[in-house]
Design a protein around this motif. Sequence first.
Motif, PDB file in Angstrom:
ATOM      1  N   ARG A  62       0.642  -1.296  -0.120  1.00 48.67           N
ATOM      2  CA  ARG A  62       0.002   0.022   0.170  1.00 48.67           C
ATOM      3  C   ARG A  62       0.853   1.284   0.099  1.00 48.67           C
TER       4      ARG A  62
ATOM      5  N   PRO B  44      -3.980   0.496  -2.630  1.00 44.32           N
ATOM      6  CA  PRO B  44      -2.842  -0.775  -3.195  1.00 44.32           C
ATOM      7  C   PRO B  44      -2.266  -0.536  -4.388  1.00 44.32           C
TER       8      PRO B  44
ATOM      9  N   ALA C 145      -7.536   1.849   4.616  1.00 42.87           N
ATOM     10  CA  ALA C 145      -7.806   1.593   3.538  1.00 42.87           C
ATOM     11  C   ALA C 145      -9.271   1.177   3.057  1.00 42.87           C
TER      12      ALA C 145
END
Length: 778
Positions: free
Chosen positions: A39, A112, A289
């Motif tokens: 990430r 990502p 995320a």
Amino acid sequence: MTAVGTPLPRREDARMLAGRGVFLADLAGPGTLHAAFLRSTRPHALIHGVETAAAAELPGVTAVLTAADLGAATVPLLTRPDERFVEAAAFAMRDPRLPCLATGRVRYVGEPIALVLAESRHVAEDALELIEVAYTDLEPVLDPALALGDDAPVLHPHLEDNLAARIACAFGDVAAGHAAAAVTVEETYRMGRHGGVPLECRGVMARPDRRTGRLEVWTSSQIPHQVRTAICAATGWPEDRVRVAVPDVGGGFGTKANVYGEEIAVAIAAERTGREVVWVEDRAEHLVAAAHGRDQVHRARLSVDAEGRILAWEDEFLVDVGAGSLWVAGIVANTAIHLAGPYRIPAFHVRGRAAFTNKTLVAQYRGAGRPEACFALERSLDHAARRLGLSPAKIRRRNLLTGDDLPYPVPLPYRDGVPISYDGADFAACLEDCLRLVPEAEVRRLRAEHPELAIGVGVACYVEATGRGPYESGRVGLTTSGDFAVATGAAAAGQGHETTLAQVAADALGVDVCRVRACGGDTDAVPYGVGTFASRSAVLAGSAVHEAAGRLRARARALAARLLDVPAEKLETEPDGFVLAGTGTRVSWRDLAAELAPGGRLELEPALDEPALFRPPTVTWTMGAHVAVAGVDPETGLVRVLRYGVAHEGGVEINPMIVDGQIKGGVAQGIGGALLEEYTYSDTGQPTSGTFADYLLPGTCEVPAVAVRHRHADTDRNPLNVRGVGESGTIAAYPALAQAVDDALGAGGPGVTATPITPSRVLALAEDVPARDAEAAA
């Protein structure tokens, strides 16, 4: 006794409480490849290269994939309003074309970039440490207002600026209303960024079937059919090649009513490797995320006459959708529409915009625009009440719609293009029921019991569109043993669908509920579906199941009549099947199952398995009121919620115990959002709430017992006469608690204007009270 309306214990609870639930993380078997995502550590940067060779050579690593390996797949938008709404509301939105894996640029910390597949999760994590990314940092854009400036860096190069969406709705003469006002209040209100934070994080597993050439995907999601659509749109695969199913899901709240790049990437990885691949998100990933919610600013202006009656209402709002939102249409439209509230408002003007920033993606968190709209309107009413010397309850009594007003047309279309008409019973009476849940004597007793606290009371009202279309599907079948199987497109994430949908089917079939088994969230069981969100499952999935069961019952009656060689109208339904009127001659459900099997007299007949698709004419509206009693510690600024009550208008309650639980759970999340929860970022765009030491959640000590009063209101917009309830407990919690804090502190003026209502904000407000009082006196 009918099943609908009975508070049956939830069937799901037995296995959950015994540890027998089957969640995504329980599905992976030996030989499964474990995925881990690299990430971004930068909020905004160009990517010049991703060096994966060292990671790929690590023992136990099978593959390392980047965007180039995925074919630059993107995630499609999930909703678009009806064209009639688009025209009436001057609505426009832009597709950010969110990549599954970053291509050339990163737009938030946590995005990502690469995917490692390894024999174990710990090997995959080790491999991530060996990947090197060459970045060139760009200026992060963190303030949504600045993001819309002419000189702001543009996050998505295919777009000309950072405007994600816009809307404008109006009716009546706002200028005349302001000119005639006895009091006009103006203020800016902010609702902080927070989200669902479910007990179970995200996860997905994909398994290729070499025999059939199909791909089976299991995902912890509220919208499996939309996940399938997104996978196929990104890859070009036909939809009948992909099955998406949902195991037990440990909470969603809108965070999982989203399609993520990780789901698509894992599906592609399984197809490429020919292996089963699983990814289970950890909490550190989740907090940076998984999709966030809320994060709105409202500039509000409310004008009232000398009696407190609303003359004009204006609001201009701005939504921070981070790097993008697949639900931007829903969030922006919901906010604008629900700013009309449950009141008589003769003149209304709302403008809204959404902006892209370098923060995590945004999805529809429980309420999705409704709590934000409610906060702005209810806080403005409280401000006006203080200016007029009215109580919060009195100003609402003078504006709430009554039984004489309803049904009440609002001169705006809903998102489906249909003109809005509140189909409630009596909103003003609902407020009175709510106030009775926490009587004045109880407040006096609390003040006597807690002399160390400043205690205040707050009340707030809301209106909510529930049962949103466009449709939902259901299927009911007679099993070979003579019992019944129910499937729907609505995937459960803790709502009790296995219980409530079985109750609906049992009544429609005329059988005992113990003979019905319900499940949802499998694209092979029902080919079409929308999903579970927006207080829609009971209304749409329930109605689809009801219609499917009714069709099955009618067809079964005809088959039973054939077996007895009598007209179908001579047969009466009984719990075990059908009986010939006036005789003891019966055909049981088990008889029918046996006759439909090979060797039976009906063996050439198609199976008793009926699908149905329910498409509502438009939404059905619910309304409610919240009352909160809060105690403020004057030394620390800490706020304790001492009592809480909710009265709401609903339709038929399929399972009153589950309805009660939905409202109480919603209140708990509302308390968390109002007092504790916030995703925060540094000035450089780094997340600063990446653990539960910084992102605070409510526990049993923060949530009191919640009293609930249910008020029935008929609706003709679905055959079950039901209304949605999943968000009723959350929407009005924010302004109710804000007013309780104001009341405790004796705040004048606008009072609390931002959430979360942290101790520092409480202490600042307490210090400001004397100054505002002096200003008001002058």
